[in-house]
Design an enzyme around this catalytic site. Structure first.
Site, PDB file in Angstrom:
ATOM      1  N   GLY A  41       0.873  -1.425  -0.108  1.00 23.58           N
ATOM      2  CA  GLY A  41       0.380  -0.214   0.135  1.00 23.58           C
ATOM      3  C   GLY A  41       0.851   1.180   0.214  1.00 23.58           C
ATOM      4  N   TYR A 189      -6.490 -17.091   6.473  1.00 19.19           N
ATOM      5  CA  TYR A 189      -5.628 -16.500   5.567  1.00 19.19           C
ATOM      6  C   TYR A 189      -6.597 -16.698   4.198  1.00 19.19           C
ATOM      7  CZ  TYR A 189      -2.333 -13.557   2.724  1.00 19.19           C
ATOM      8  OH  TYR A 189      -2.150 -12.180   2.044  1.00 19.19           O
TER       9      TYR A 189
HETATM   10  N1  LIG Z   1       3.052  -8.721   1.181  1.00 23.86           N
HETATM   11  C1  LIG Z   1       3.191  -9.648  -0.407  1.00 23.86           C
HETATM   12  O1  LIG Z   1       3.977 -10.831  -0.977  1.00 23.86           O
HETATM   13  C2  LIG Z   1       2.000  -9.995  -0.508  1.00 23.86           C
HETATM   14  C3  LIG Z   1       1.569 -11.516  -0.238  1.00 23.86           C
HETATM   15  C4  LIG Z   1       0.068 -11.688  -1.496  1.00 23.86           C
HETATM   16  C5  LIG Z   1      -0.005 -10.607  -0.916  1.00 23.86           C
HETATM   17  N2  LIG Z   1      -0.406  -9.420   0.078  1.00 23.86           N
HETATM   18  C6  LIG Z   1      -1.743  -8.409   0.425  1.00 23.86           C
HETATM   19  O2  LIG Z   1      -1.153  -7.418   0.082  1.00 23.86           O
HETATM   20  C7  LIG Z   1      -1.145  -6.127   0.510  1.00 23.86           C
HETATM   21  C8  LIG Z   1      -0.773  -5.708   1.909  1.00 23.86           C
HETATM   22  O3  LIG Z   1      -0.016  -5.868   2.999  1.00 23.86           O
HETATM   23  P1  LIG Z   1       1.725  -6.082   3.305  1.00 23.86           P
HETATM   24  O4  LIG Z   1       2.487  -7.370   2.274  1.00 23.86           O
HETATM   25  O5  LIG Z   1       2.131  -4.933   2.415  1.00 23.86           O
HETATM   26  O6  LIG Z   1       1.908  -6.174   4.352  1.00 23.86           O
HETATM   27  P2  LIG Z   1       2.726  -5.286   5.620  1.00 23.86           P
HETATM   28  O7  LIG Z   1       3.347  -4.329   5.030  1.00 23.86           O
HETATM   29  O8  LIG Z   1       2.414  -6.126   7.036  1.00 23.86           O
HETATM   30  O9  LIG Z   1       1.113  -3.857   5.287  1.00 23.86           O
HETATM   31  C9  LIG Z   1       0.512  -3.807   5.950  1.00 23.86           C
HETATM   32  C10 LIG Z   1      -0.924  -3.055   5.556  1.00 23.86           C
HETATM   33  O10 LIG Z   1      -2.488  -2.756   6.484  1.00 23.86           O
HETATM   34  C11 LIG Z   1      -2.211  -1.969   7.585  1.00 23.86           C
HETATM   35  N3  LIG Z   1      -3.008  -3.107   8.572  1.00 23.86           N
HETATM   36  C12 LIG Z   1      -3.315  -4.019   9.071  1.00 23.86           C
HETATM   37  N4  LIG Z   1      -3.877  -4.405  10.112  1.00 23.86           N
HETATM   38  C13 LIG Z   1      -4.120  -3.242   9.825  1.00 23.86           C
HETATM   39  C14 LIG Z   1      -5.531  -2.835  11.083  1.00 23.86           C
HETATM   40  N5  LIG Z   1      -6.553  -3.325  11.853  1.00 23.86           N
HETATM   41  N6  LIG Z   1      -6.156  -1.638  10.677  1.00 23.86           N
HETATM   42  C15 LIG Z   1      -5.651  -0.789  10.017  1.00 23.86           C
HETATM   43  N7  LIG Z   1      -4.789  -0.887   8.825  1.00 23.86           N
HETATM   44  C16 LIG Z   1      -4.078  -2.160   9.254  1.00 23.86           C
HETATM   45  C17 LIG Z   1      -0.855  -1.851   8.437  1.00 23.86           C
HETATM   46  O11 LIG Z   1      -0.669  -0.408   9.256  1.00 23.86           O
HETATM   47  P3  LIG Z   1       0.135  -0.427  10.142  1.00 23.86           P
HETATM   48  O12 LIG Z   1       1.480   0.659   9.201  1.00 23.86           O
HETATM   49  O13 LIG Z   1       0.077  -0.177  11.017  1.00 23.86           O
HETATM   50  O14 LIG Z   1       1.180  -2.282  10.785  1.00 23.86           O
HETATM   51  C18 LIG Z   1       0.185  -1.417   6.761  1.00 23.86           C
HETATM   52  O15 LIG Z   1      -0.462  -0.722   6.534  1.00 23.86           O
HETATM   53  C19 LIG Z   1      -2.124  -7.474   1.693  1.00 23.86           C
HETATM   54  O16 LIG Z   1      -3.417  -6.821   2.500  1.00 23.86           O
HETATM   55  C20 LIG Z   1      -1.591  -8.922   1.781  1.00 23.86           C
HETATM   56  O17 LIG Z   1      -2.656 -10.035   2.364  1.00 23.86           O
HETATM   57  C21 LIG Z   1       1.228  -9.424   0.422  1.00 23.86           C
END
Ligand SMILES: NC(=O)c1ccc[n+]([C@@H]2O[C@H](COP(=O)([O-])OP(=O)(O)OC[C@H]3O[C@@H](n4cnc5c(N)ncnc54)[C@H](OP(=O)(O)O)[C@@H]3O)[C@@H](O)[C@H]2O)c1
Length: 320
Positions: A41, A189
């Site tokens: 994001g 998940y």
């Molecule tokens: N990384 C990958 O390889 C991958 C692969 C497949 C899918 N995804 C998907 O990509 C999306 C983003 O994940 P990411 O990898 O970027 O993970 P990330 O770095 O952990 O980012 C997650 C984001 O979600 C926010 N968040 C989590 N819980 C929340 C809550 N209760 N209320 C408000 N905000 C919340 C976090 O806020 P904080 O900063 O406050 O924690 C952070 O901004 C997710 O939907 C994940 O399932 C990621």
């Protein structure tokens, strides 16, 4: 004749294909998003702001949000704003949506990027399994709350950051809250991401002819903070075993820009993308009958009229 992978495995070859890029600008467009404080994001927010979009994000941590707002403004020169809400508290999602509706006469893009992965079952204060709430119920509810304005703002686009992880598990509608089964992190998940995809087809049907498109994407296997909240063993696995294979999340930001801005996708809706390449999701995420049921259930769970525990109990009794 060359060997072709079955649909279920095409994500392997798709992740190696060169990704498409968009050059379209987004000047004057309002983009509401979640998850902008980290990983996918965050990169998406920077990329869309660089293309001229006005970023309005929902975040739970005021300090992180303020840092990100400044960073977006420094990089793009455009203004960015945020609203504080914890997506594990649906009443805060309602409040944030209400404030956004008060302040913005239009929303051109809505990106749901926030997501979590827990290896142990936890419950939100209201009694929802947290992964199901943050990854599915909160974005579902936010879409519902902002939908009329998005229709009014058409052409507009909704993007769900979903995951190839939806393939890990289908949805057991009789046990959405993981009360009867042994909890598995990848299982919960996969189930939450499946629920999100199942409701996407329903939204897509509802939005036909409205000028609003809705698509889902897997953002690549990229370095981010996801899973860092889990125990030391999982963090060890994440950092020392998995991390070397993960890519730079800049690719996810570029893909989000492509899905938000590309002319090629102007009227394409109800699709699942691996970054920028369209893909067929797992069969369990294409079960339209199940999709109609989870849509109705998600409406009931987010309406706040009945205790979630009573709804889960009733579903487990009557849904088969
Ligand atoms: N990384 C990958 O390889 C991958 C692969 C497949 C899918 N995804 C998907 O990509 C999306 C983003 O994940 P990411 O990898 O970027 O993970 P990330 O770095 O952990 O980012 C997650 C984001 O979600 C926010 N968040 C989590 N819980 C929340 C809550 N209760 N209320 C408000 N905000 C919340 C976090 O806020 P904080 O900063 O406050 O924690 C952070 O901004 C997710 O939907 C994940 O399932 C990621």
């Amino acid at each position: 004749m060359g060997f072709e992978l079955p649909d279920e495995l095409k994500f392997i070859s798709n992740s190696r294909r060169p990704q498409k890029c968009a050059s379209e600008r987004l000047d004057g467009r309002v983009c509401v998003m979640t998850g902008a404080t980290s990983g996918v994001g965050y990169q998406g927010a920077l990329r869309l702001a660089a293309a001229g979009a006005h970023i309005v994000f929902i975040a739970r941590d005021p300090e992180k949000a303020e840092n990100v707002r400044r960073k977006i403004e420094d990089i793009s020169g455009a203004k960015a704003e945020y609203y504080i809400a914890d997506l594990a508290r649906l009443e805060e999602v309602r409040e944030a949506a209400g404030r956004i509706l008060e302040h913005y006469p239009r929303i051109d893009i809505l990106i749901h990027s926030a997501g979590v992965h827990f290896t142990r079952r936890t419950l939100t204060e209201a009694g929802h399994e947290t992964v199901f709430c943050v990854n599915h119920l909160a974005p579902f509810f936010l879409t519902r709350l902002l939908l009329d304005l998005m229709i009014h703002s058409a052409p507009s686009r909704i993007i769900q950051v979903n995951s190839e992880g939806h393939r890990f598990n289908g949805l057991d509608i009789r046990d959405l809250n993981w009360e009867k089964r042994i909890y598995r992190g990848l299982g919960s998940y996969g189930a939450a991401k499946t629920a999100q995809l199942l409701t996407m087809w329903e939204f897509d049907d509802m939005l036909k002819g409205s000028g609003v498109t809705i698509n889902a994407m897997h953002p690549g296997a990229v370095r981010s903070n996801i899973g860092n909240n889990n125990g030391p063993l999982y963090r060890f696995y994440l950092h020392y075993i998995l991390r070397p294979f993960l890519k730079d999340p800049v690719i996810s930001g570029n893909a989000l820009h492509f899905l938000s801005a590309s002319e090629e996708l102007r009227s394409l809706s109800g699709r699942f993308f691996n970054l920028t390449h369209e893909e067929i999701p797992a069969p369990h995420a294409r079960d339209r009958q199940l999709g109609k049921r989870i849509f109705r259930i998600s409406d009931a769970l987010t309406a706040g009229r009945e205790a979630p525990a009573d709804i889960y109990k009733r579903i487990s009794k009557y849904e088969s």
